[in-house]
Design an enzyme around this catalytic site. Structure first.
Site, PDB file in Angstrom:
ATOM      1  N   TRP B 102       0.825  -1.208   0.000  1.00 24.47           N
ATOM      2  CA  TRP B 102       0.000   0.000   0.000  1.00 24.47           C
ATOM      3  C   TRP B 102       0.856   1.252   0.000  1.00 24.47           C
ATOM      4  CZ3 TRP B 102      -4.451  -0.529  -1.961  1.00 24.47           C
ATOM      5  CH2 TRP B 102      -5.109  -1.762  -1.858  1.00 24.47           C
ATOM      6  N   ASP B 171      -2.256   6.890   5.820  1.00 15.01           N
ATOM      7  CA  ASP B 171      -3.293   6.042   5.227  1.00 15.01           C
ATOM      8  C   ASP B 171      -3.719   5.048   6.304  1.00 15.01           C
ATOM      9  OD1 ASP B 171      -4.865   4.159   4.003  1.00 15.01           O
ATOM     10  OD2 ASP B 171      -3.335   3.475   2.592  1.00 15.01           O
ATOM     11  N   LYS B 195     -12.881  -1.543   5.695  1.00 12.89           N
ATOM     12  CA  LYS B 195     -12.248  -2.436   6.661  1.00 12.89           C
ATOM     13  C   LYS B 195     -12.822  -2.199   8.063  1.00 12.89           C
ATOM     14  CE  LYS B 195      -8.445  -2.292   3.503  1.00 12.89           C
ATOM     15  NZ  LYS B 195      -8.395  -3.657   2.994  1.00 12.89           N
TER      16      LYS B 195
END
Lengths: 359, 359
Positions: B102, B171, B195
């Protein structure tokens, strides 16, 4: 109890679609979880995604040389995406028809990245008509030609597809799937879902393959049609529930007889309402007859001091969301695919009764 | 019947949240329509939106000088939005920590719009640890410092907040709301919802007011935090259902005791699993002990020829989505807030039984 809902968007959804979503919301197809709770890359969601795309292709008869994308950000993100994807290979001027609030927003964003030529405008008569081709002043070297086939706020709809010599781009948010469309005449069709497709939060983009290599090099990844096409609209995690629900709407549309049936239904529903308005001195439509939208019907009362009573009493009668857009006032009835004939009949009956009592 | 769902995302949602959404899916609060079928500007949806924001502010104790935005496009759109919003007023270099897949995507997008200084990388040991501050090589004039507090794929989590002298950007997609966070130490926190917040299709951005005037002038409208902040996240039609569902999750979190309770629960759940793995010769964790994620627990079997049997039998036992990410293989159990202790106990029991039978 479900009421009749004339909301301009996010708009009414077909009741059978909501019922199916409700039934399987906690346990989807016996899998022990919701469709919201699985990976977008799982075989089961991949099937949802691919089936939705195929059904949309079937409904609109999308030719094989077009990609169908399911993206986030609605039509507004596409106002940016259009110039970013089409201004990168040569001409940085585009033709736009200026027909109202939505065209205005599309134009404003395109002007930030290139030159916009206003082909025609209906501002002179307060956006109450679609300017005919004889009035257009096109550019010779436009990268594309953009128009808004249906203006949701003004209630103006084009009853033909423009014939142009560069890629034709349409914001079809508010009338997609309400009639057959010759997709092969378009370079790009885009539409936010929340009127005739599904819930807000997803947009459909139908783009011809040869237009995928014209993006500006510095295009943000999330705006790139080419990146999305390469990734099957899964460069990032897509809006899975909205995609699933859109797929259920496509199945429902097929079961209803497809876009041909929707065209007949739209004609019937909108005629009922326009005919009633035209036969009344109490109500009137501000839009010129040849340009009246089958999807969004704005109307005004002869005495606007009665607006408040009209809205209150219609809501009490189970007719929701008839208030006109804040920028134009009056009333607006949106008659998208999921709004049944019975709703329009109930509206006309209410309007007649209101006129009898208050007129 | 609901099963135990360890999906990395879109992930399990709290069952009471899904039940409420199910109950009111066709008739929301007696209004005669779904929450999906009302205007985002209506008083009833405005209340949903404002309540969700306030509940999130309460949960994370967001200071008043921060805006809370609900946007489309997920964290991936924010990979673009971060450089576009922060590279417009001076420095066009940024510090990034490179800790896995990511971080890599965030870096790749930032490199298209400025210079990225890799402060530290854990690539040398296959992204199995969070590099400590003593190894960092920061830039003197960075526009911002970006890191990924939890890497969903590698299962690596920072157990501290970096101390830096420029705006700290995180993030936080995969561990937001799993513990108290000193928001005042951050310039920007962003997170895809799918999530620990809600369904996919919505992202939360928490941004300090003084960072709203640093955007590049040519920023696409849909990426601008400033435009979104001015419009209350309604410059375009927001993802209303996803926003509503996120709001229900915030209410559920408050009822569970907030992020303090989630921190305790996460510690308990992840310890159960890591302790079991560490006490076994049959299973092992590839991640270094000080950097192990409480949210995503990757593990491998000593004999990877048993992977297929493990996945098949665990699914038959009602334990869903334990397959590791395609880029790393093995298994992965994601233990987000909505995954109950009972699920982890059932997983550990299954793992012990599988080892007994197959080891």
């Amino acid at each position: 109890m479900r009421k009749f809902n004339f909301c301009a968007g996010p708009a009414a959804l077909p009741e059978p679609v909501l019922r199916q979503a409700q039934e399987e919301l906690l346990d989807w197809g016996g899998r022990g979880c919701s469709v919201m709770e699985v990976s977008h890359r799982s075989p089961e969601f991949t099937e949802v995604a691919e089936t939705a795309e195929q059904d949309l292709r079937d409904l609109l008869q999308v030719p094989d040389n077009y990609k169908v994308l399911f993206l986030q950000g609605g039509a507004t993100a596409q106002f940016s995406a259009v110039p970013w994807n089409l201004f990168g290979a040569g001409s940085q001027v585009a033709d736009y028809i200026y027909t109202g609030q939505w065209a205005k927003k599309a134009i404003a964003e395109a002007q930030r990245y290139g030159r916009v030529n206003i082909v025609a405008s209906s501002e002179d008569r307060n956006f109450t008509y679609a300017p005919g081709p004889d009035s257009w002043r096109q550019t010779g070297d436009a990268a594309y030609f953009h128009y808004t086939p249906n203006e949701t706020i003004g209630g103006v709809e084009f009853d033909y597809v423009p014939e142009v010599s560069c890629p034709l781009v349409a914001d079809m948010s508010s009338n997609i799937l309400s009639q057959p469309v010759p997709v092969e005449k378009f370079g790009v069709i885009y539409a936010g879902a929340q009127k005739n497709i599904g819930p807000s939060g997803i947009a459909v983009v139908i783009v011809r393959d040869d237009l995928l290599d014209r993006a500006r090099e510095d295009i943000p990844r999330s705006l790139s049609w080419n990146v999305a096409a390469d990734a099957g609209s899964m460069d990032n995690t897509p809006a899975t529930f909205a995609w699933y629900l859109s797929g259920l709407v496509f199945k429902w549309l097929k079961a209803q007889g497809g876009v041909g049936a929707m065209e007949a239904l739209s004609a019937r529903k909108s005629s009922m309402l326009y005919d009633f308005i035209d036969n009344s001195d109490f109500y009137s439509s501000p839009v010129e007859p040849g340009s009246r939208s089958r999807m969004n019907v704005p109307f005004v009362l002869a005495d606007d001091r009665l607006d408040g009573a009209f809205l209150q009493q219609s809501e009490e009668a189970g007719l929701l969301n008839l208030k006109g857009h804040r920028s134009v006032g009056g009333m607006r009835a949106s008659l998208y695919n999921a709004v049944p004939v019975e709703a329009v009949q109930a509206l006309v009956d209410f309007m007649a009764d209101f006129e009898r009592r208050m007129g």
